[in-house]
Design a protein around this motif. Structure first.
Motif, PDB file in Angstrom:
ATOM      1  N   SER A   1       0.963  -1.243   0.054  1.00 24.78           N
ATOM      2  CA  SER A   1       0.032  -0.089  -0.003  1.00 24.78           C
ATOM      3  C   SER A   1       0.882   1.270  -0.003  1.00 24.78           C
ATOM      4  N   ARG A   2       0.447   2.179  -0.780  1.00 26.20           N
ATOM      5  CA  ARG A   2       0.998   3.595  -0.582  1.00 26.20           C
ATOM      6  C   ARG A   2       0.664   4.364   0.590  1.00 26.20           C
ATOM      7  N   TYR A   3      -0.663   4.336   1.028  1.00 23.61           N
ATOM      8  CA  TYR A   3      -1.310   5.033   1.936  1.00 23.61           C
ATOM      9  C   TYR A   3      -2.045   4.038   2.897  1.00 23.61           C
ATOM     10  N   LEU A   4      -1.923   4.069   4.232  1.00 23.24           N
ATOM     11  CA  LEU A   4      -2.832   3.261   5.115  1.00 23.24           C
ATOM     12  C   LEU A   4      -3.414   4.100   6.326  1.00 23.24           C
ATOM     13  N   VAL A   5      -4.507   3.814   6.584  1.00 23.10           N
ATOM     14  CA  VAL A   5      -4.925   4.586   7.950  1.00 23.10           C
ATOM     15  C   VAL A   5      -5.465   3.311   8.726  1.00 23.10           C
ATOM     16  N   LYS A   6      -4.886   3.306  10.124  1.00 22.01           N
ATOM     17  CA  LYS A   6      -5.583   2.301  11.029  1.00 22.01           C
ATOM     18  C   LYS A   6      -5.736   2.893  12.423  1.00 22.01           C
ATOM     19  N   ARG A   7      -6.601   2.040  13.193  1.00 19.44           N
ATOM     20  CA  ARG A   7      -6.880   2.491  14.471  1.00 19.44           C
ATOM     21  C   ARG A   7      -5.899   1.851  15.237  1.00 19.44           C
ATOM     22  N   THR A   8      -5.945   2.696  16.504  1.00 20.94           N
ATOM     23  CA  THR A   8      -5.035   2.367  17.997  1.00 20.94           C
ATOM     24  C   THR A   8      -5.438   0.825  18.169  1.00 20.94           C
ATOM     25  N   GLY A   9      -4.622   0.080  18.407  1.00 23.91           N
ATOM     26  CA  GLY A   9      -4.722  -1.458  18.840  1.00 23.91           C
ATOM     27  C   GLY A   9      -5.127  -2.206  17.517  1.00 23.91           C
ATOM     28  N   GLU A  10      -5.329  -1.935  16.293  1.00 21.58           N
ATOM     29  CA  GLU A  10      -5.361  -2.782  15.282  1.00 21.58           C
ATOM     30  C   GLU A  10      -4.124  -3.551  14.822  1.00 21.58           C
TER      31      GLU A  10
ATOM     32  N   LEU B   1       2.546  -4.758  13.050  1.00 19.63           N
ATOM     33  CA  LEU B   1       2.487  -3.985  14.039  1.00 19.63           C
ATOM     34  C   LEU B   1       1.320  -4.866  14.996  1.00 19.63           C
ATOM     35  N   GLU B   2       1.823  -5.330  15.911  1.00 19.45           N
ATOM     36  CA  GLU B   2       0.905  -6.249  16.815  1.00 19.45           C
ATOM     37  C   GLU B   2      -0.385  -5.546  17.313  1.00 19.45           C
ATOM     38  N   SER B   3      -0.057  -4.365  17.709  1.00 18.01           N
ATOM     39  CA  SER B   3      -1.131  -3.507  18.209  1.00 18.01           C
ATOM     40  C   SER B   3      -0.450  -2.123  17.943  1.00 18.01           C
ATOM     41  N   ALA B   4      -1.175  -1.587  16.939  1.00 18.67           N
ATOM     42  CA  ALA B   4      -0.865  -0.299  16.564  1.00 18.67           C
ATOM     43  C   ALA B   4      -1.165   0.892  17.232  1.00 18.67           C
ATOM     44  N   SER B   5      -0.210   1.829  17.522  1.00 19.47           N
ATOM     45  CA  SER B   5      -0.192   2.928  18.512  1.00 19.47           C
ATOM     46  C   SER B   5       0.165   4.180  17.606  1.00 19.47           C
ATOM     47  N   THR B   6      -0.236   5.291  18.111  1.00 24.03           N
ATOM     48  CA  THR B   6      -0.216   6.528  17.323  1.00 24.03           C
ATOM     49  C   THR B   6       1.372   6.864  17.067  1.00 24.03           C
ATOM     50  N   ASN B   7       2.142   6.494  17.959  1.00 25.41           N
ATOM     51  CA  ASN B   7       3.512   6.761  17.695  1.00 25.41           C
ATOM     52  C   ASN B   7       4.213   5.873  16.796  1.00 25.41           C
ATOM     53  N   GLN B   8       3.443   5.000  15.980  1.00 26.76           N
ATOM     54  CA  GLN B   8       3.972   4.229  14.977  1.00 26.76           C
ATOM     55  C   GLN B   8       3.411   4.964  13.663  1.00 26.76           C
ATOM     56  N   THR B   9       2.822   6.101  13.774  1.00 25.10           N
ATOM     57  CA  THR B   9       2.509   6.787  12.566  1.00 25.10           C
ATOM     58  C   THR B   9       3.809   7.262  11.826  1.00 25.10           C
ATOM     59  N   SER B  10       3.927   6.828  10.554  1.00 28.93           N
ATOM     60  CA  SER B  10       5.294   6.993   9.933  1.00 28.93           C
ATOM     61  C   SER B  10       5.184   6.735   8.359  1.00 28.93           C
ATOM     62  N   MET B  11       6.341   6.935   7.691  1.00 22.89           N
ATOM     63  CA  MET B  11       6.687   6.292   6.581  1.00 22.89           C
ATOM     64  C   MET B  11       7.635   5.252   6.640  1.00 22.89           C
TER      65      MET B  11
ATOM     66  N   GLY C   1      11.760   0.142  -1.928  1.00 25.30           N
ATOM     67  CA  GLY C   1      10.261   0.117  -2.435  1.00 25.30           C
ATOM     68  C   GLY C   1       9.686   1.637  -2.163  1.00 25.30           C
ATOM     69  N   PRO C   2       8.673   1.735  -2.571  1.00 23.01           N
ATOM     70  CA  PRO C   2       8.151   3.319  -2.973  1.00 23.01           C
ATOM     71  C   PRO C   2       7.744   3.769  -1.434  1.00 23.01           C
ATOM     72  N   GLY C   3       7.501   3.051  -0.425  1.00 19.70           N
ATOM     73  CA  GLY C   3       7.207   3.454   0.893  1.00 19.70           C
ATOM     74  C   GLY C   3       5.594   3.201   1.194  1.00 19.70           C
ATOM     75  N   THR C   4       5.392   3.030   2.349  1.00 17.39           N
ATOM     76  CA  THR C   4       4.016   2.832   2.795  1.00 17.39           C
ATOM     77  C   THR C   4       3.754   4.201   3.874  1.00 17.39           C
ATOM     78  N   ARG C   5       3.009   5.109   3.666  1.00 16.44           N
ATOM     79  CA  ARG C   5       2.473   6.022   4.805  1.00 16.44           C
ATOM     80  C   ARG C   5       1.561   5.698   5.533  1.00 16.44           C
ATOM     81  N   LEU C   6       1.758   5.326   6.718  1.00 13.90           N
ATOM     82  CA  LEU C   6       0.916   4.735   7.601  1.00 13.90           C
ATOM     83  C   LEU C   6       0.592   5.902   8.755  1.00 13.90           C
ATOM     84  N   THR C   7      -0.763   5.926   8.916  1.00 11.66           N
ATOM     85  CA  THR C   7      -1.290   6.907   9.735  1.00 11.66           C
ATOM     86  C   THR C   7      -2.272   6.046  10.917  1.00 11.66           C
ATOM     87  N   VAL C   8      -1.995   6.134  12.288  1.00 13.73           N
ATOM     88  CA  VAL C   8      -2.460   5.352  13.043  1.00 13.73           C
ATOM     89  C   VAL C   8      -3.413   6.665  13.796  1.00 13.73           C
ATOM     90  N   LEU C   9      -4.863   6.243  14.022  1.00 23.71           N
ATOM     91  CA  LEU C   9      -5.704   7.145  14.655  1.00 23.71           C
ATOM     92  C   LEU C   9      -5.949   6.812  15.963  1.00 23.71           C
TER      93      LEU C   9
END
Lengths: 111, 114
Positions: B8-17, B78-88, B106-114
């Motif tokens: 994925s180039r962009y990904l948005v996930k929720r805390t704990g996912e 990421l076993e349980s995503a946290s907001t501080n794992q928002t990154s490229m 690779g082109p990178g995945t920009r992950l945002t954890v909400l």
């Protein structure tokens, strides 16, 4: 510890020459790399130095002094498309050890 | 041409996912790497792998795990995503022979954890 230092930002004029410096202190040395990274894109390989001296590749040259822990990337005849971040990286041991990256130098080329 | 692709180039996930980032390279490279890149901090190594089923911790492995079941594929979990794992997140691969063994990214995945 590992430490790689390079300037955070530089600005240069189109058509000019710019030199981006990199100094390193690592536990060992087995090669120095320069990468170019345009905003939002992946880093791409530019050059590799393992022996002292200058390596030239078109408009780009890279220099290494192992005794001084120093390298520079020289960009000639600057073009607007050269605006990018330039990453210095060192392989500190032989074999397949991962590269240690500096924080990058963001170069802005202005008209 | 070496090609390194990321799922994925962009990904948005929720805390704990639980989050899976996939990386595939098509040049039979032995070595694969996962980095994250943050402003002012540069590229930091999370995990790397020299061969199938082998993994080594990088500088910042906490909160991450990896899987390499096939030579061409290296997954970051990421076993349980946290907001501080928002990154490229950048994946790279390289040969284990040759004079420079430069890494191809690779082109990178920009992950945002909400």
């Amino acid at each position: 510890g590992q430490n790689i230092d390079q300037p955070t930002e530089m600005t240069a004029t189109e058509g000019a020459i710019v030199q981006i410096n990199c100094t390193y202190q690592t536990s060992g040395f087995n090669g120095l790399f320069w990468y170019q990274q345009h905003a939002g894109e992946a880093p791409t390989f530019l050059s590799y130095n393992v022996l002292d001296g200058l390596e030239e590749k078109g408009r780009f040259s890279s220099f290494l002094s192992r005794s001084k822990g120093y390298s520079y990337l020289l960009l000639k005849e600057l073009q607007m498309k050269d605006s990018a971040s330039y990453l210095c990286a060192v392989r500190d041991h032989s074999g397949n050890t991962p590269l240690v990256f500096g924080k990058g130098t963001r170069l802005s080329v202005i008209a | 041409d070496v090609k390194v692709t990321q799922s994925s180039r962009y990904l948005v996930k929720r805390t704990g996912e639980k989050v899976f980032l996939e990386c595939v390279q098509d040049m039979d490279h032995e070595n694969m790497f996962w980095y994250r890149q943050d402003p002012g901090l540069g590229l930091r190594l999370i995990y790397f792998s020299y061969d199938v089923k082998m993994k080594e911790k990088g500088d910042i492995p906490e909160g991450y795990s990896v899987s390499r079941e096939k030579k061409e594929r290296f997954s970051l979990i990421l076993e349980s995503a946290s907001t501080n794992q928002t990154s490229m997140y950048l994946c790279a691969s390289s040969l284990d022979r040759g004079p420079s063994r430069e890494q191809f990214f690779g082109p990178g995945t920009r992950l945002t954890v909400l």
